[in-house]
Enzyme design. Structure first.
Site, PDB file in Angstrom:
ATOM      1  N   ARG A   1       0.677  -0.927   0.080  1.00 48.36           N
ATOM      2  CA  ARG A   1      -0.272  -0.332  -0.062  1.00 48.36           C
ATOM      3  C   ARG A   1       0.986   1.499  -0.019  1.00 48.36           C
ATOM      4  O   ARG A   1       0.370   2.045  -0.620  1.00 48.36           O
ATOM      5  CB  ARG A   1      -0.711   0.534   0.749  1.00 48.36           C
ATOM      6  CG  ARG A   1      -2.310  -0.744   0.858  1.00 48.36           C
ATOM      7  CD  ARG A   1      -2.531  -1.524   2.418  1.00 48.36           C
ATOM      8  NE  ARG A   1      -1.651  -2.526   2.609  1.00 48.36           N
ATOM      9  CZ  ARG A   1      -2.328  -4.171   2.669  1.00 48.36           C
ATOM     10  NH1 ARG A   1      -3.279  -3.625   2.273  1.00 48.36           N
ATOM     11  NH2 ARG A   1      -1.470  -4.458   2.967  1.00 48.36           N
ATOM     12  N   THR A   2       1.878   1.598   0.812  1.00 46.11           N
ATOM     13  CA  THR A   2       2.386   2.513   1.526  1.00 46.11           C
ATOM     14  C   THR A   2       3.269   3.385  -0.582  1.00 46.11           C
ATOM     15  O   THR A   2       3.482   4.175  -0.893  1.00 46.11           O
ATOM     16  CB  THR A   2       3.434   2.913   2.135  1.00 46.11           C
ATOM     17  OG1 THR A   2       2.585   2.051   3.294  1.00 46.11           O
ATOM     18  CG2 THR A   2       4.182   3.576   2.754  1.00 46.11           C
TER      19      THR A   2
ATOM     20  N   LYS B   1      24.697  -1.718   6.441  1.00 45.46           N
ATOM     21  CA  LYS B   1      23.095  -0.516   5.657  1.00 45.46           C
ATOM     22  C   LYS B   1      23.589   0.932   5.684  1.00 45.46           C
ATOM     23  O   LYS B   1      23.158   1.256   4.761  1.00 45.46           O
ATOM     24  CB  LYS B   1      22.487  -0.593   7.134  1.00 45.46           C
ATOM     25  CG  LYS B   1      21.397  -2.048   7.226  1.00 45.46           C
ATOM     26  CD  LYS B   1      20.537  -1.917   7.953  1.00 45.46           C
ATOM     27  CE  LYS B   1      19.419  -3.358   8.200  1.00 45.46           C
ATOM     28  NZ  LYS B   1      19.630  -4.240   9.135  1.00 45.46           N
TER      29      LYS B   1
ATOM     30  N   ARG C   1      11.425   3.924   3.266  1.00 42.81           N
ATOM     31  CA  ARG C   1      11.347   2.988   4.014  1.00 42.81           C
ATOM     32  C   ARG C   1      12.593   1.619   4.137  1.00 42.81           C
ATOM     33  O   ARG C   1      12.454   1.438   3.325  1.00 42.81           O
ATOM     34  CB  ARG C   1      10.000   1.999   3.678  1.00 42.81           C
ATOM     35  CG  ARG C   1      10.098   0.879   3.874  1.00 42.81           C
ATOM     36  CD  ARG C   1       8.289  -0.448   4.013  1.00 42.81           C
ATOM     37  NE  ARG C   1       7.983   0.617   4.234  1.00 42.81           N
ATOM     38  CZ  ARG C   1       5.996   0.268   4.603  1.00 42.81           C
ATOM     39  NH1 ARG C   1       5.929  -1.133   4.404  1.00 42.81           N
ATOM     40  NH2 ARG C   1       4.759   0.770   5.379  1.00 42.81           N
TER      41      ARG C   1
ATOM     42  N   HIS D   1       5.655   6.001  11.570  1.00 42.72           N
ATOM     43  CA  HIS D   1       5.204   5.926   9.793  1.00 42.72           C
ATOM     44  C   HIS D   1       3.860   7.099  10.028  1.00 42.72           C
ATOM     45  O   HIS D   1       2.907   6.692   9.615  1.00 42.72           O
ATOM     46  CB  HIS D   1       4.582   4.304   9.498  1.00 42.72           C
ATOM     47  CG  HIS D   1       3.917   3.383   8.328  1.00 42.72           C
ATOM     48  ND1 HIS D   1       3.662   4.692   7.114  1.00 42.72           N
ATOM     49  CD2 HIS D   1       3.486   2.813   8.183  1.00 42.72           C
ATOM     50  CE1 HIS D   1       3.370   4.381   5.981  1.00 42.72           C
ATOM     51  NE2 HIS D   1       3.447   3.222   6.349  1.00 42.72           N
TER      52      HIS D   1
HETATM   53  C1  NCD Z   1       2.309  -1.405   8.239  1.00 41.75           C
HETATM   54  C2  NCD Z   1       3.666  -1.435   7.958  1.00 41.75           C
HETATM   55  O1  NCD Z   1       4.202  -1.267   7.229  1.00 41.75           O
HETATM   56  O2  NCD Z   1       3.926  -0.129   9.321  1.00 41.75           O
HETATM   57  N1  NCD Z   1       1.472  -1.108   6.816  1.00 41.75           N
HETATM   58  C3  NCD Z   1       1.352  -0.086   6.591  1.00 41.75           C
HETATM   59  O3  NCD Z   1       2.073   0.357   6.215  1.00 41.75           O
HETATM   60  N2  NCD Z   1       0.199   0.603   5.843  1.00 41.75           N
HETATM   61  C4  NCD Z   1       1.982  -2.466   9.545  1.00 41.75           C
HETATM   62  C5  NCD Z   1       2.801  -3.125   8.912  1.00 41.75           C
HETATM   63  O4  NCD Z   1       3.144  -3.848   8.589  1.00 41.75           O
HETATM   64  O5  NCD Z   1       1.513  -4.321  10.013  1.00 41.75           O
END
Ligand code: NCD
Length: 304
Positions: free
Chosen positions: A54-55, A82, A104, A132
């Site tokens: 999604r993100t 890293k 991310r 986040h």
């Molecule tokens: C979350 C994440 O990656 O922090 N998902 C998201 O971004 N929609 C939560 C998760 O991974 O459970």
């Protein structure tokens, strides 16, 4: 605002500006031609060192709807240590003239370090178990859209708080916006520092549900667990899962949220996830408009 790294950095006015801007931009998403010329000539780099559905997709859609050039860099699988690989990557991005870098990363604090190495704006799309912020903003947006306000809302955030950057960002943002948050989890899934967070804590989901306006269920993050945090999936589900019987304890206007990805049948039953009072699909759509607003406010100015 130069970067968006922590929800805790946002003042009330800044947070509301992002939400209000997103509301205006949502109207664009309803048109048949979804594009605005606002970020034409700007470059947005999506730098993903960790899995995301999604993100990543919604940041990409957001940048494209504002006509930015988008470069997707999926860095997963790199064997370089890293810190070094991040710095080298940052220097490459710098050379390409990125106006915004969406990152991310599995290490908490990575976006903060990146901000020292690039000239553009850094947007944190999830760093380790830390934060986040755009998720918290889209969650607040979704709550306001459904319930009409944020001030005084009673929000229960339930589940694996220990590993959740979503929980931390939500607690910080919702406190700024005047909502009252209660975290609900088994003691093993709460961070030690939670005493200093601006929220209440409970171990008893059944006691919290009747008072809640919003119940946000979190995924049990098995991939971040290297020990047993609860006896079994079944036992977890029995005490902390939102099933039909628990759902019935909510008042009639209360909504159910989940940031995704869901473990259907574990923290949430399929029936509850798919009910009309669940905002799970809306949250994804709102993610695009909220991220458009963030990009626009960070790199849309005249003097970029
Ligand atoms: C979350 C994440 O990656 O922090 N998902 C998201 O971004 N929609 C939560 C998760 O991974 O459970």
């Amino acid at each position: 605002m130069k970067h968006l790294i922590s929800a805790g950095d946002l003042s009330r006015d800044e947070a509301l500006l992002i939400l209000d801007t997103a509301e205006e931009l949502a109207r664009v998403s309803e048109r048949s031609i979804k594009k605005l010329p606002t970020l034409r000539g700007r470059t947005v780099v999506n730098l993903f060192f960790e899995d995301s559905t999604r993100t990543r997709i919604s940041f990409e859609a957001a940048a494209k709807r504002l006509s930015a050039d988008v470069i997707n860099f999926s860095a997963k699988g790199s064997s370089v240590s890293k810190g070094e690989s991040l710095k080298d990557t940052a220097l490459t991005l710098q050379a390409m003239g990125a106006d915004a870098v969406v990152i991310r990363h599995p290490a908490s604090g990575a976006p903060h370090r990146l901000a020292n190495w690039v000239r553009g704006s850094v947007l944190n799309a999830g760093d380790g178990t830390h934060e986040h912020p755009t998720q918290a903003l889209l969650d607040a947006f979704s709550m306001r859209q459904r319930l009409g306000r944020l001030e005084g809302l009673k929000v229960a955030i339930v589940g694996d708080i220990l590993h959740s950057r979503v929980a931390r960002s939500n607690v910080l943002l919702l406190a700024t916006l005047g909502a009252e948050v209660t975290l609900v989890a088994p003691p093993t899934l709460l961070p030690v520092s939670v005493e200093r967070w601006p929220c209440q804590v409970s171990y008893d989901l059944d006691a919290v549900l009747p008072k809640a306006d919003v119940v946000m269920m979190l995924r049990v993050q098995l991939e971040r667990m290297n020990a047993a945090y609860f006896p079994s999936a079944r036992e977890y589900s029995r005490r902390y899962g939102l099933d039909r019987d628990r759902f019935a304890k909510l008042h009639d206007d209360a909504i159910v949220m989940h940031p995704g990805p869901m473990n259907r049948g574990m923290e949430i039953s399929a029936e509850v996830a798919d009910s009309p009072r669940s905002t799970i699909v809306e949250q994804v759509g709102n993610g695009v408009t909220v991220r458009m607003a963030a990009l626009y406010l960070l790199i849309g100015g005249e003097n970029q």
